[in-house]
Write a protein that holds these residues in place. Sequence first.
Motif, PDB file in Angstrom:
ATOM      1  N   SER A 173      29.260 114.703 -56.855  1.00 40.00           N
ATOM      2  CA  SER A 173      28.912 114.627 -58.419  1.00 40.00           C
ATOM      3  C   SER A 173      29.780 113.629 -59.102  1.00 40.00           C
ATOM      4  O   SER A 173      30.894 113.604 -58.646  1.00 40.00           O
ATOM      5  N   ALA A 174      29.253 113.006 -59.969  1.00 37.95           N
ATOM      6  CA  ALA A 174      29.973 111.870 -60.815  1.00 37.95           C
ATOM      7  C   ALA A 174      31.209 112.557 -61.279  1.00 37.95           C
ATOM      8  O   ALA A 174      32.353 112.040 -61.531  1.00 37.95           O
ATOM      9  N   ASN A 176      36.335 118.083 -45.230  1.00 40.01           N
ATOM     10  CA  ASN A 176      37.335 117.707 -46.204  1.00 40.01           C
ATOM     11  C   ASN A 176      37.077 117.110 -47.133  1.00 40.01           C
ATOM     12  O   ASN A 176      36.829 115.983 -46.996  1.00 40.01           O
ATOM     13  N   ILE A 177      37.218 117.504 -48.549  1.00 41.45           N
ATOM     14  CA  ILE A 177      36.996 116.699 -49.731  1.00 41.45           C
ATOM     15  C   ILE A 177      38.196 116.803 -50.558  1.00 41.45           C
ATOM     16  O   ILE A 177      38.592 117.941 -50.919  1.00 41.45           O
ATOM     17  N   VAL A 208      38.043 109.423 -53.975  1.00 38.67           N
ATOM     18  CA  VAL A 208      37.917 110.623 -53.156  1.00 38.67           C
ATOM     19  C   VAL A 208      37.936 110.593 -51.763  1.00 38.67           C
ATOM     20  O   VAL A 208      37.333 109.547 -51.275  1.00 38.67           O
ATOM     21  N   VAL A 209      38.750 111.463 -51.138  1.00 35.62           N
ATOM     22  CA  VAL A 209      38.942 111.323 -49.804  1.00 35.62           C
ATOM     23  C   VAL A 209      38.037 112.290 -49.212  1.00 35.62           C
ATOM     24  O   VAL A 209      37.805 113.559 -49.169  1.00 35.62           O
ATOM     25  N   ASN A 224      26.639 107.626 -55.241  1.00 31.84           N
ATOM     26  CA  ASN A 224      27.500 108.493 -54.748  1.00 31.84           C
ATOM     27  C   ASN A 224      27.077 109.348 -53.623  1.00 31.84           C
ATOM     28  O   ASN A 224      27.477 110.432 -53.197  1.00 31.84           O
ATOM     29  N   ASN A 225      26.221 108.662 -52.742  1.00 30.55           N
ATOM     30  CA  ASN A 225      25.678 109.158 -51.310  1.00 30.55           C
ATOM     31  C   ASN A 225      26.663 108.487 -50.388  1.00 30.55           C
ATOM     32  O   ASN A 225      26.656 107.346 -50.498  1.00 30.55           O
ATOM     33  N   PHE A 226      27.085 109.466 -49.499  1.00 25.40           N
ATOM     34  CA  PHE A 226      27.904 108.784 -48.320  1.00 25.40           C
ATOM     35  C   PHE A 226      27.448 109.405 -46.853  1.00 25.40           C
ATOM     36  O   PHE A 226      27.169 110.412 -47.220  1.00 25.40           O
TER      37      PHE A 226
END
Length: 347
Positions: A275-276, A191-192, A199-200, A253-255
């Motif tokens: 993505s930014a 889920n995004i 951003v969740v 922006n890598n998680f």
Amino acid sequence: MMNDKRISRTGNFSFDEEAGNKDKALFHEAHHVNLKVVQWSGILTSMLEMWDQLKPNSNALRSVSSSGRHQIVGPSQPVVALVGDDIILLCNLKPAMNVLDMTVEWARPDLDPRFIYVWRDGVELESKKHPSYRGRTSLFIGKLKFGDISLKLSKVKITDEGRYRCFIPDFKLEFVIDLVVGAVSSPVIFNIDRTTSGVVLECESKGWHPEPEVFWLDGDGNVLSAGPTETVQGPDDLYTVSSRVTVEKRHSNNFTCKVEQKNINQTRETNIHISASFFTVQPSSAVCIFFVIILVIVLLCSSAVAFAWWKWRKGRKKKTIQNLQLESLKQKDEEQHGKDKLEDQNS
């Protein structure tokens, strides 16, 4: 040469006899001290070796001694296996001797019946085996003559976790092994969602045992602050864990969602790159609905006002026509009255 001293020569060395006697005494004393140091060094070395054998964290095989000079040796730490694995629970008689014609028992004290393998008079007694272990336990028959009574356990299950007892009744020797069973699966970020604060991300992993921990990491490996982990244990004793985190825009922006179980030394993780442009807040559906409702209300109000104004104009126009008609009738009545009055005067 002086008369009050006598000089002795041996080979190429010469020394004063009185000084030589002192040197010899010092040498013997030093030699005696050195012997004592060597003796104490040997004692300390023996003590250290004994401690290495006895301390609980030793990586060597631990043993349980019994009557005579025989003992059973096995692993010093719990054995860890994953669901579906084939494993070997080590158990060896030392000094090695032939146990092919002896009785060998493997059991779990918490089960009824407790036996998971019994070897007696050269054959396996299948009838004594617990039903859940049928077809899954065996000995290495060819190694029994060397005192190797290790048990092979196939297709490990969660319910196999527990304490196992290896026993040779002829020597009254036993050894206990703890088996830890684990189950793992890879997590999924499913889920995004965008919010005004970031951003969740939501991550879930099913089918773990024992219960694992969930961590969120950024691109640099730093642990992120996330909400509490939700844990559900199913009827199969397996755990499902899920976790949610709100992230802000970063340079990479890598998680990473990381699921870890330290008792079985297992880790699984999954990565995601956002993505930014995704961090740009767009109007949400709720906001759009709100504006649509406001627009409808405004249109309804405008329509109501226009209708009321139209009714008012229509009513005013009708009233004006009625007034004109009344005035016209009144004027006609006055004219007729004047004519009637003139006729009466002429007659």
